[in-house]
Design a protein around this motif. Structure first.
Motif, short mmCIF file in Angstrom:
data_model
loop_
_atom_site.label_atom_id
_atom_site.label_comp_id
_atom_site.label_asym_id
_atom_site.label_seq_id
_atom_site.Cartn_x
_atom_site.Cartn_y
_atom_site.Cartn_z
N ASP A 1 0.83 -1.21 0.00
CA ASP A 1 0.00 0.00 0.00
C ASP A 1 0.87 1.26 0.00
OD1 ASP A 1 -2.34 -1.47 0.09
OD2 ASP A 1 -2.81 -1.00 2.19
N LEU A 2 0.31 2.30 -0.60
CA LEU A 2 0.93 3.62 -0.46
C LEU A 2 0.45 4.25 0.84
CD1 LEU A 2 0.64 5.17 -4.04
CD2 LEU A 2 2.52 3.85 -3.03
N ALA B 1 -0.21 8.05 2.35
CA ALA B 1 -0.38 9.40 1.81
C ALA B 1 -1.11 10.28 2.81
CB ALA B 1 -1.17 9.33 0.49
N ALA C 1 -2.63 1.94 -4.55
CA ALA C 1 -2.49 3.17 -5.34
C ALA C 1 -3.75 3.44 -6.15
CB ALA C 1 -1.28 3.05 -6.26
N ASP C 2 -4.35 2.39 -6.73
CA ASP C 2 -5.51 2.64 -7.59
C ASP C 2 -6.73 3.07 -6.77
OD1 ASP C 2 -5.75 0.17 -6.42
OD2 ASP C 2 -6.43 -0.89 -8.21
N ALA D 1 -6.20 6.74 -5.92
CA ALA D 1 -6.41 7.57 -7.11
C ALA D 1 -7.90 7.68 -7.43
CB ALA D 1 -5.65 6.99 -8.30
N THR E 1 1.77 11.34 -1.60
CA THR E 1 2.35 10.08 -1.14
C THR E 1 3.60 10.38 -0.32
OG1 THR E 1 1.51 8.92 -3.08
CG2 THR E 1 3.32 7.87 -1.88
N ARG F 1 5.43 4.07 2.07
CA ARG F 1 4.82 2.80 1.66
C ARG F 1 4.75 1.84 2.84
NH1 ARG F 1 10.19 2.82 0.42
NH2 ARG F 1 11.31 0.85 0.71
#
Lengths: 339, 339
Positions: free
Chosen positions: A168-169, A171, A294-295, A298, A306, A309
């Protein structure tokens, strides 16, 4: 009719005059004589939080009591933002510094309370949250506000700290460390209206809660999420611990205050280092910290930066990377057990 | 991991060790890292209250912090009793008197907090209410607890102060003025374990909330109802005002302390007069005050003492009748505008 009974309607009027609602969807009984009675919508879960603001600790009368009230309201609603909730209402418990039990109307005290409630009304109005009740208590020493907030989320969709997975990111919304910079500026004797620090002082005295962003993230899926109120250094390990993961932070990517603000409040350090330290230590940022694929992030449409991670590792640990890592490393080493 | 993060689980363990639950029906996420997440039952309304207890104002450390915590929990739940609700949960916001921001574990402070939380756990256990979350805040001077409580009632059945009509009986559960007598005894230097005042000191230090009675009244219909926390003298006009009616009180019928207790704490008065004054002024009684048709009150099965009747008259006014009316009249004259 007691003094308290006469005072409460005037305080509620001050909240309303500032744009704050005292009723809302699903509210059967609002503030005043009675406790709040609500009819929850079907297919929603409730989220419930409480937050405290003590004069001299979390706000200062010298900065204006309206600012204190606004900050207390927004901070409480920021908890709901971190859960991805829409606000249903707030209860406000006020400690009023008077020498004896019972609250009397009149004099400086009532004017101060009205000013405080104006700020509460402004803060709640900005968050779209009605005030549904509360309590007035005499306190021997110190003004304080305890704000309990109730929100609703679609069933099973509350955003939690748990759920972050390796890959996972990590952010955040907005900027970090601005309120800390504003606090340092004011405590150092800086003028609150100095245009060079307007953004930082504004972040401190007039924060906003990321409610729309929280709901957009909840609609996109279920990233791990929380609001950053104690600063990234304290809050990031909490998210990592709840998720049973470790996190690597790119210190160079932290969205800190501008170099010019950082240089003003930490003149002894290179501005980039000062900005990174402010962002890392922070406090009262009221931004959202999120960890997810990430998706998903987004797809939420939320403006996010970001900053790192998720990795496998001892739960709750954080490793700092980047050219500026050393500049914040001393501050962060207390919990960095796996570096 | 911060000190606060380490302390919270130990405080929750103290609540559990005292019998307090930290989860319950419909609770998806309980206390700890996260805010509370609840799934309300269909066909129920929510009632929501907040109540504050400040050390030295509402309780005294010298009487034992467990007693303070128990009293704070029960007082908050008594609000739910007055609404006819079943408890869903409580949030506890604690002000912890430490000199700096952040709460550290260890030493006398942690022992004191654990003692306080033991009392909170006992109080919540007695009320069948789980603790679902809270907040810890450093406070420069004074220990305090703000307890927010959430309850549920069948749709449209919350008991409110409004609804009393001329011809209704006015009645109360239990006895009035006992906690006031206990307070007078202790503040006069009396021994807390003196068997002659056991009932009064017990009412002060270990009150109970009339939750079962509130639910039984709500099941029987919708009498006007509230809990008596500020004493009959202050609370009865509130019920009358909310209902748009006047009330006649038979002072001779007030269920006050026994003459022997009354004589001990007000030795300068005839015992019957002293008992009537204690019952009328009261405070922290946590009994239910109810006004409704005689048959409804009887059908509820709740043990009630009739103390007066509802009449047409200026809303919120109270007239005192009976041989003992003169004995309490001076205390009550402040709001008796239609006598």
């Amino acid at each position: 009719v007691t003094d308290e009974d006469e005072l409460v309607p005037r305080l509620l009027a001050a909240v309303r005059a500032a744009g704050g609602a005292t009723t809302g969807q699903g509210v059967l009984v609002g503030p005043g004589d009675e406790k709040a009675v609500l009819r929850p919508a079907p297919d929603e879960d409730l989220v419930w939080t409480v937050d405290d603001h003590v004069e001299g600790v979390h706000f200062r009368a010298a900065w204006g009591l309206a600012a204190g009230g606004r900050k207390a309201a927004v901070a409480a609603l920021s908890d709901l933002a971190g859960l991805g909730a829409r606000p249903l209402g707030a209860l406000l418990a006020l400690h009023v510094p008077r020498g004896r039990r019972g609250v009397e109307a009149g004099g400086v005290d009532e004017a101060a309370l009205l000013e405080l409630c104006r700020g509460v009304g402004e803060g709640l109005a900005a968050c779209g949250c009605p005030l549904l009740g509360g309590n007035l208590t005499a306190h021997p020493e110190r003004l304080a506000l305890s704000t309990s907030a109730l929100g609703a989320v679609p069933r099973g969709r509350a955003l939690l700290r748990a759920g972050a997975r390796p890959g996972d990111l990590v952010a955040v919304t907005g900027a970090l460390g601005l309120a800390r910079a504003g606090l340092a500026w004011l405590e150092g004797g800086g003028a609150p209206d100095d245009p060079r620090v307007r953004e930082a002082v504004g972040a401190l005295l007039a924060p906003r809660a990321r409610l729309a962003e929280g709901r957009a993230l909840a609609a996109a899926g279920q990233p791990a999420c929380m609001d950053v109120s104690d600063g990234l250094r304290r809050d990031l390990p909490r998210l990592a611990r709840a998720s049973g993961v470790a996190v690597v932070v790119d210190v160079d990517a932290l969205p800190g205050p501008s170099p010019s603000i950082a240089a003003l409040v930490e003149p002894g350090r290179p501005p980039a280092e000062a900005a990174a330290r402010l962002a890392w230590l922070g406090g009262e940022d009221y931004e959202l910290l999120v960890a997810g694929p990430a998706d998903l992030l987004a797809a939420s449409g939320v403006a996010l930066r970001t900053i790192g991670r998720v990795v496998a590792g001892p739960p709750g640990t954080v490793r700092l990377e980047g050219a500026l890592a050393a500049a914040v490393g001393d501050a962060g080493s207390g919990f960095d057990h796996f570096a």
